[in-house]
Design a protein around this motif. Structure first.
Motif, PDB file in Angstrom:
ATOM      1  N   VAL A 170       0.831  -1.221   0.000  1.00  0.00           N
ATOM      2  CA  VAL A 170       0.000   0.000   0.000  1.00  0.00           C
ATOM      3  C   VAL A 170       0.861   1.264   0.000  1.00  0.00           C
ATOM      4  O   VAL A 170       0.644   2.181  -0.794  1.00  0.00           O
ATOM      5  N   GLN A 171       1.858   1.297   0.876  1.00  0.00           N
ATOM      6  CA  GLN A 171       2.620   2.541   1.054  1.00  0.00           C
ATOM      7  C   GLN A 171       3.701   2.732  -0.002  1.00  0.00           C
ATOM      8  O   GLN A 171       3.970   3.860  -0.402  1.00  0.00           O
ATOM      9  N   VAL A 172       4.332   1.638  -0.440  1.00  0.00           N
ATOM     10  CA  VAL A 172       5.449   1.767  -1.386  1.00  0.00           C
ATOM     11  C   VAL A 172       5.000   1.479  -2.821  1.00  0.00           C
ATOM     12  O   VAL A 172       5.204   2.297  -3.717  1.00  0.00           O
ATOM     13  N   LEU A 173       4.368   0.332  -3.033  1.00  0.00           N
ATOM     14  CA  LEU A 173       3.954  -0.026  -4.398  1.00  0.00           C
ATOM     15  C   LEU A 173       2.695   0.720  -4.824  1.00  0.00           C
ATOM     16  O   LEU A 173       2.426   0.864  -6.006  1.00  0.00           O
ATOM     17  N   LYS A 174       1.924   1.154  -3.861  1.00  0.00           N
ATOM     18  CA  LYS A 174       0.676   1.875  -4.108  1.00  0.00           C
ATOM     19  C   LYS A 174      -0.274   1.070  -5.003  1.00  0.00           C
ATOM     20  O   LYS A 174      -0.730   1.548  -6.043  1.00  0.00           O
ATOM     21  N   VAL A 175      -0.531  -0.160  -4.580  1.00  0.00           N
ATOM     22  CA  VAL A 175      -1.460  -1.007  -5.326  1.00  0.00           C
ATOM     23  C   VAL A 175      -2.854  -0.374  -5.325  1.00  0.00           C
ATOM     24  O   VAL A 175      -3.222   0.354  -4.400  1.00  0.00           O
ATOM     25  N   ARG A 176      -3.610  -0.661  -6.381  1.00  0.00           N
ATOM     26  CA  ARG A 176      -4.943  -0.072  -6.520  1.00  0.00           C
ATOM     27  C   ARG A 176      -6.039  -1.011  -6.012  1.00  0.00           C
ATOM     28  O   ARG A 176      -7.129  -0.568  -5.677  1.00  0.00           O
ATOM     29  N   GLU A 177      -5.750  -2.323  -6.061  1.00  0.00           N
ATOM     30  CA  GLU A 177      -6.742  -3.299  -5.633  1.00  0.00           C
ATOM     31  C   GLU A 177      -6.093  -4.305  -4.687  1.00  0.00           C
ATOM     32  O   GLU A 177      -4.930  -4.682  -4.885  1.00  0.00           O
ATOM     33  N   GLY A 183      -7.183   4.684   2.119  1.00  0.00           N
ATOM     34  CA  GLY A 183      -7.153   4.458   0.669  1.00  0.00           C
ATOM     35  C   GLY A 183      -8.523   4.137   0.111  1.00  0.00           C
ATOM     36  O   GLY A 183      -8.892   4.589  -0.966  1.00  0.00           O
ATOM     37  N   GLU A 184      -9.268   3.368   0.895  1.00  0.00           N
ATOM     38  CA  GLU A 184     -10.612   3.019   0.446  1.00  0.00           C
ATOM     39  C   GLU A 184     -11.515   4.264   0.487  1.00  0.00           C
ATOM     40  O   GLU A 184     -12.324   4.482  -0.409  1.00  0.00           O
ATOM     41  N   ALA A 185     -11.318   5.073   1.508  1.00  0.00           N
ATOM     42  CA  ALA A 185     -12.147   6.275   1.653  1.00  0.00           C
ATOM     43  C   ALA A 185     -11.888   7.284   0.532  1.00  0.00           C
ATOM     44  O   ALA A 185     -12.817   7.918   0.027  1.00  0.00           O
ATOM     45  N   ASP A 186     -10.628   7.422   0.117  1.00  0.00           N
ATOM     46  CA  ASP A 186     -10.356   8.410  -0.943  1.00  0.00           C
ATOM     47  C   ASP A 186     -10.385   7.792  -2.349  1.00  0.00           C
ATOM     48  O   ASP A 186     -10.073   8.451  -3.342  1.00  0.00           O
ATOM     49  N   GLY A 187     -10.755   6.528  -2.418  1.00  0.00           N
ATOM     50  CA  GLY A 187     -10.946   5.890  -3.726  1.00  0.00           C
ATOM     51  C   GLY A 187      -9.671   5.392  -4.388  1.00  0.00           C
ATOM     52  O   GLY A 187      -9.707   4.931  -5.533  1.00  0.00           O
ATOM     53  N   SER A 188      -8.548   5.437  -3.682  1.00  0.00           N
ATOM     54  CA  SER A 188      -7.301   4.983  -4.308  1.00  0.00           C
ATOM     55  C   SER A 188      -7.099   3.469  -4.173  1.00  0.00           C
ATOM     56  O   SER A 188      -6.272   2.886  -4.867  1.00  0.00           O
ATOM     57  N   ILE A 189      -7.865   2.839  -3.273  1.00  0.00           N
ATOM     58  CA  ILE A 189      -7.759   1.384  -3.102  1.00  0.00           C
ATOM     59  C   ILE A 189      -9.165   0.772  -3.102  1.00  0.00           C
ATOM     60  O   ILE A 189     -10.082   1.303  -2.478  1.00  0.00           O
ATOM     61  N   THR A 190      -9.289  -0.358  -3.814  1.00  0.00           N
ATOM     62  CA  THR A 190     -10.535  -1.117  -3.780  1.00  0.00           C
ATOM     63  C   THR A 190     -10.251  -2.495  -3.212  1.00  0.00           C
ATOM     64  O   THR A 190      -9.251  -3.120  -3.567  1.00  0.00           O
ATOM     65  N   LEU A 191     -11.104  -2.951  -2.319  1.00  0.00           N
ATOM     66  CA  LEU A 191     -10.965  -4.289  -1.742  1.00  0.00           C
ATOM     67  C   LEU A 191     -11.945  -5.246  -2.424  1.00  0.00           C
ATOM     68  O   LEU A 191     -13.083  -4.849  -2.708  1.00  0.00           O
ATOM     69  N   ARG A 192     -11.498  -6.455  -2.668  1.00  0.00           N
ATOM     70  CA  ARG A 192     -12.348  -7.463  -3.303  1.00  0.00           C
ATOM     71  C   ARG A 192     -12.240  -8.771  -2.548  1.00  0.00           C
ATOM     72  O   ARG A 192     -11.150  -9.170  -2.134  1.00  0.00           O
ATOM     73  N   GLY A 193     -13.346  -9.460  -2.428  1.00  0.00           N
ATOM     74  CA  GLY A 193     -13.331 -10.820  -1.912  1.00  0.00           C
ATOM     75  C   GLY A 193     -13.579 -11.775  -3.071  1.00  0.00           C
ATOM     76  O   GLY A 193     -14.443 -11.512  -3.918  1.00  0.00           O
ATOM     77  N   ALA A 194     -12.822 -12.859  -3.129  1.00  0.00           N
ATOM     78  CA  ALA A 194     -12.983 -13.819  -4.219  1.00  0.00           C
ATOM     79  C   ALA A 194     -12.830 -15.230  -3.672  1.00  0.00           C
ATOM     80  O   ALA A 194     -12.315 -15.435  -2.567  1.00  0.00           O
ATOM     81  N   PHE A 195     -13.278 -16.188  -4.470  1.00  0.00           N
ATOM     82  CA  PHE A 195     -13.254 -17.587  -4.034  1.00  0.00           C
ATOM     83  C   PHE A 195     -13.083 -18.461  -5.261  1.00  0.00           C
ATOM     84  O   PHE A 195     -13.733 -18.252  -6.280  1.00  0.00           O
TER      85      PHE A 195
END
Ligand SMILES: [Zn+2]
Length: 225
Positions: free
Chosen positions: A103-110, A191-203
């Motif tokens: 999150v802090q260094v690579l700045k992943v989006r998802e 990140g989720e609040a400002d829209g820079s990160i999205t969380l997903r659940g998958a299976f």
């Protein structure tokens, strides 16, 4: 006379290592050599846009399921694809360190939490078969999957603690627990609040080969179209 350690070091191969080296040669031949430019561009740095948290289970390799190249996803795998809550207690917080880096260094989006079918970690959380064992004899696993204790209660109450229906419910609950714990990390929450990160659940289950995505509005998993 050679020592036992020397003997081990001179023992060049094993059937297991032979299979790995044969695979390495196939990789060199089919994937690495033809795409040297791609690997050259990755030499200096990585910039994956997705972090995947998955189980260590040998049947669910995120790079294989999502058919991605080196450099595309930043992966953490552990027993049951768990994310612990944000904790500042002493200890070696491996998942938290990886998350921080992503999150802090690579700045992943998802950030994708990938649960899977027939998860031994989730099953053990459900049956509590390792409960009370000592570290090194099952205790590390028991302690780790105690992260699922709270989520276990409603699953056990509704489905019992054995059978695929109960196990799958526990596997799905595990994904939801990891997502909830991700949100206890300030950097993820922000990140989720400002829209820079999205969380997903998958299976994903190797038995039917179908990827499901979690709808967080109702907690259900539906097959990806
Ligand atoms: Zn698993």
């Amino acid at each position: 006379m050679i020592s036992a350690i020397d003997a081990r070091m001179t023992q060049a191969t094993s059937p297991q290592l032979d299979r790995l080296i044969a695979g390495y040669h196939r990789f060199r031949e089919a994937a690495w050599n033809p795409r040297r430019e791609r690997w050259e561009s990755l030499r200096q740095s990585q910039s994956p846009e997705v972090m995947v948290i998955a189980c260590s289970d040998s049947r669910v390799d995120p790079a294989q399921v999502f058919d991605v190249d080196p450099g595309e996803i930043f992966v953490v795998r552990n027993v049951a694809a768990m994310v612990p809550p944000f904790e500042t207690t002493p200890g070696h917080h491996g998942v938290s360190a990886a998350l921080e880096f992503a999150v802090q260094v690579l700045k992943v989006r998802e950030i994708v939490v990938l649960g899977h079918g027939m998860c031994g970690g989730c099953k053990a959380a459900l049956t509590r078969e390792l409960h009370g064992t000592r570290p090194g004899e099952g205790g590390f696993i028991a302690d780790w999957i105690a992260l699922l204790d709270e989520a276990r209660e409603p699953v056990a109450a509704k489905y019992g603690t054995t059978g695929r229906e109960a196990e799958r419910a526990m596997e799905h609950a595990g994904v939801r627990v990891s997502l909830a714990n991700l949100r206890t990390f300030p950097c993820v929450r922000e990140g989720e609040a400002d829209g820079s990160i999205t969380l997903r659940g998958a299976f994903f289950a190797i038995s039917d080969g179908v990827l499901h995505l979690l709808d967080e509005a109702d907690g259900s998993f539906a097959p990806v179209k």
